[in-house]
Each structure stands twice: as structure tokens, then as C-alpha cells.
Write a protein that holds these residues in place. Sequence first.
Motif, mmCIF file in Angstrom:
data_model
loop_
_atom_site.group_PDB
_atom_site.id
_atom_site.type_symbol
_atom_site.label_atom_id
_atom_site.label_comp_id
_atom_site.label_asym_id
_atom_site.label_seq_id
_atom_site.Cartn_x
_atom_site.Cartn_y
_atom_site.Cartn_z
ATOM 1 N N PRO A 54 0.936 -1.239 0.062
ATOM 2 C CA PRO A 54 0.085 -0.011 -0.093
ATOM 3 C C PRO A 54 0.828 1.249 0.119
ATOM 4 C CG PRO A 54 -0.742 -1.489 1.701
ATOM 5 C CD PRO A 54 0.518 -2.036 1.065
ATOM 6 N N GLY A 55 0.466 2.120 -0.576
ATOM 7 C CA GLY A 55 0.989 3.615 -0.706
ATOM 8 C C GLY A 55 1.034 4.433 0.700
ATOM 9 N N ARG A 56 0.367 3.956 1.623
ATOM 10 C CA ARG A 56 0.184 4.853 2.613
ATOM 11 C C ARG A 56 -0.109 3.867 3.963
ATOM 12 N NH1 ARG A 56 0.611 9.932 2.792
ATOM 13 N NH2 ARG A 56 -0.304 10.336 4.957
ATOM 14 N N ILE A 57 0.567 3.920 4.817
ATOM 15 C CA ILE A 57 0.232 2.848 6.205
ATOM 16 C C ILE A 57 -1.156 2.890 6.695
ATOM 17 C CG2 ILE A 57 1.070 4.435 8.094
ATOM 18 C CD1 ILE A 57 2.758 1.671 8.728
ATOM 19 N N SER A 58 -1.933 4.058 6.686
ATOM 20 C CA SER A 58 -3.292 4.407 6.952
ATOM 21 C C SER A 58 -4.198 3.431 6.008
ATOM 22 C CB SER A 58 -3.682 5.759 6.731
ATOM 23 O OG SER A 58 -3.752 6.145 5.307
ATOM 24 N N GLU A 59 -3.824 2.860 4.972
ATOM 25 C CA GLU A 59 -4.531 1.962 4.119
ATOM 26 C C GLU A 59 -4.835 0.614 5.080
ATOM 27 O OE1 GLU A 59 -3.498 2.052 0.007
ATOM 28 O OE2 GLU A 59 -2.611 3.982 0.265
ATOM 29 N N CYS A 60 -3.286 0.467 5.392
ATOM 30 C CA CYS A 60 -3.151 -1.009 6.205
ATOM 31 C C CYS A 60 -4.190 -0.971 7.109
ATOM 32 C CB CYS A 60 -1.842 -1.145 6.548
ATOM 33 S SG CYS A 60 -0.648 -1.208 5.370
ATOM 34 N N PHE A 61 -4.253 0.132 8.038
ATOM 35 C CA PHE A 61 -5.153 0.160 9.318
ATOM 36 C C PHE A 61 -6.286 -0.004 8.912
ATOM 37 C CE2 PHE A 61 -0.915 1.923 11.123
ATOM 38 C CZ PHE A 61 -1.042 0.822 12.192
ATOM 39 N N ASP A 62 -6.829 0.799 7.772
ATOM 40 C CA ASP A 62 -8.316 0.938 7.475
ATOM 41 C C ASP A 62 -8.838 -0.609 7.233
ATOM 42 O OD1 ASP A 62 -8.186 3.637 7.488
ATOM 43 O OD2 ASP A 62 -7.835 3.934 5.163
ATOM 44 N N TRP A 63 -7.879 -1.188 6.532
ATOM 45 C CA TRP A 63 -8.304 -2.583 6.254
ATOM 46 C C TRP A 63 -8.308 -3.489 7.499
ATOM 47 C CZ3 TRP A 63 -6.040 -7.114 7.552
ATOM 48 C CH2 TRP A 63 -6.491 -8.548 7.098
ATOM 49 N N PHE A 64 -7.360 -3.340 8.544
ATOM 50 C CA PHE A 64 -7.075 -4.136 9.764
ATOM 51 C C PHE A 64 -8.364 -3.626 10.437
ATOM 52 C CE2 PHE A 64 -5.563 -3.919 14.068
ATOM 53 C CZ PHE A 64 -5.370 -5.141 14.247
ATOM 54 N N PHE A 65 -8.746 -2.574 10.769
ATOM 55 C CA PHE A 65 -10.014 -2.192 11.531
ATOM 56 C C PHE A 65 -11.367 -2.456 11.005
ATOM 57 C CE2 PHE A 65 -6.715 0.684 13.419
ATOM 58 C CZ PHE A 65 -6.975 0.118 14.812
ATOM 59 N N GLU A 66 -11.306 -2.954 9.794
ATOM 60 C CA GLU A 66 -12.532 -3.115 9.184
ATOM 61 C C GLU A 66 -12.779 -4.747 8.993
ATOM 62 O OE1 GLU A 66 -12.599 -1.302 5.154
ATOM 63 O OE2 GLU A 66 -12.981 0.848 5.851
ATOM 64 N N ARG A 67 -11.664 -5.397 8.931
ATOM 65 C CA ARG A 67 -11.810 -6.712 8.582
ATOM 66 C C ARG A 67 -11.423 -7.798 9.617
ATOM 67 N NH1 ARG A 67 -11.443 -7.334 2.777
ATOM 68 N NH2 ARG A 67 -12.195 -5.625 1.840
ATOM 69 N N VAL A 68 -10.525 -7.249 10.720
ATOM 70 C CA VAL A 68 -9.977 -8.236 11.673
ATOM 71 C C VAL A 68 -10.752 -7.892 12.995
ATOM 72 C CG1 VAL A 68 -8.043 -8.734 13.200
ATOM 73 C CG2 VAL A 68 -7.853 -8.051 10.557
ATOM 74 N N ASP A 69 -10.886 -9.057 13.709
ATOM 75 C CA ASP A 69 -11.533 -8.914 15.157
ATOM 76 C C ASP A 69 -10.502 -8.522 16.005
ATOM 77 O OD1 ASP A 69 -12.812 -9.254 17.380
ATOM 78 O OD2 ASP A 69 -12.994 -11.374 17.209
#
Length: 319
Positions: A54-69
Motif C-alpha cells: 500500500p502507498g500509505r500505512i493508513s490504508e493498512c490500518f483501514d483494512w485491519f480495523f474493518e476486516r479483523v476481530d
Amino acid sequence: MTDDEHRSHYNLYDQGYAGLPVAQAPWDEAAGPRPEAGAVAWRFTASEWDEDSPGRISECFDWFFERVDTAKVTAMVIGEWEECCSGDNAETVGRLAANAGRLPELRSLFLGAISPEQSEISRIQQSDITPLLEAFPKLERLEVRGGTGLGLRPVRHESLRVLRMETGGLPGTVVRGVSGSELPALERLELWFGVGEHGGDATAADCAGLLSGAGLPRLRHLGLQNSEIADELAAAVSTAPVVARLETLSLSMGALSDAGGEALLSGRPLTHLRRLDLSHHFLSSAMIARVKAALPGVEVVLFETGDLNRNRRYVAVSE
């Protein structure tokens, strides 16, 4: 964490961390089923130059908080973020702190698992990490790589057991922050001091609080490492009350000379130690023999003698 656990500023912790295998966020679904949230350490990394990241680490956190328990997550590794050489990680620290309620089981966190190939350690732009300790009262392990811009205010934290800072230049304000903190559960403290050229302006006097042991009643391992003022640190350690409760002590990776060795031998007894790590040193052959003779029951690590280069002493990791 044990004495022999591999610790290096080359380690990306992309295979394992805190006793768990590592999973990248976002998870590549083509790699198979997504692992259980608490069965892995989640790793976050971003790059403007790597098409596979991902180009920005915020994208990683977006996915993480949306998809992971996230309520089950116990370990996280923060790797490279965009422009990590010119932009700090305050956004990441802030986002983690703001979402602490969604990470009630977080126990282990590595901030800045960035290899020298990605960025020289002296160029990694950190920020004030105090909000992490304030937001996560159950955190047991906090590790940081990079000292530029690093900040820490004195805190009281009831659960932290391991605190490590790998730097090519450790600010004195951070050492004073550690010295002024109350960490009743802390068992392992490791500080890489680095060099003045890269912001390492900490002094032996800055260590007074931690060397008194007043705020560190359970400390068993102390590492004051990678320091160009290793002799001054050895002199401070030689009279430090905290030494009596230590099992292992490390003054490795630094510019330790015979003056520092003499201080250690003439100070508080070290015979109770299980291990004394002085690797990457500049002790003479005569001093090496004296240290070994004085500590027959201690595992004394004295690899990489600098005997032939004692007029040009240097630390193991600076840039």
C-alpha cells in the motif's frame, strides 16, 4: 524474550514476533484463508516505491480495523511507513492510541521494524511514544527502532515487562523520560545510545534515575549499549544500586576501553551476574584477562576485540 533471542536492526520481524507467526495487513487472500486474529502478530508496512505494498500505512490500518476481530489481537509490528526518512510516525501513534479500546488484548508492539536497506537507522523519523503507554495499560512489550524525533515523558505503567530502543542516536530527553518513569513490572531494559552526530546526546547523568533502581523493582536485565560514552556508562554502572538485582548486564556494541573495564572491576561486585555482555569492545588483551579472572562464574561475552584499533573506537550501529 530471552538473552539468546535474535535481536538486530536488520530484523524486519516479517516471519515471527512475540512467539507468533506474522501476518501482513492487508492479508493477501490468494495466500489462503485469513488467519485467526489472535493467532498471529499483525504487521503493517507501506511504501511509495513498492507496487506490492500500500502507498500509505493508513490504508493498512483501514483494512485491519474493518476486516479483523481486533479485540483478539495480541501483537503488532509497525514496519516502514511512507516517507519514513522525512515524515514521522505521529499519525500511526495517534491512530493506535485512539483505537486502544478496540485492542484490549494488545501486549506486544514493535514500532519501526525497518531494515537498513529501507532506511538507515539514524534517518527513521519517530515521534513521542508516551501516548502508547498511556493508552495501553496492559502492554507488556514495547520496542522501537530509530531515535530521530523520538520522545518519551516520565510515566507510570503497571504492566510493561520489556522496553527496548534501537537507535543510532538516542536523545537525552528519552533517557531522562525512562529514568523518571515508574515501571514496577519491567524486567528487561535495553537502550542503544548511538552517537552525537545522529542526535545521541544522552549522558551518563541522564541514567541516574534508572540506575538507582527506584522505579524498576523487578529489573533483571539492563542493556546500555551501542554507546560512544561506554566508559562513562561503565563508571556509572559500577556504583549503581540497581546492579545488585540484575541477572544479566550488557555494555555491548559500544566503545568500551580499558578505562571502562577498570571501572567495572573496581565498582560494585558483578560476581552474582549470570551473564555480562561486553561484545564489540576495545579492551586490551590484558584487561580481557583481568575481567575473565575476576568473574569466573559469570558468562562473559567478549567477542570482537578491538585490541588493534584502540585509537579509533566506534559503535556497532550509528547510521
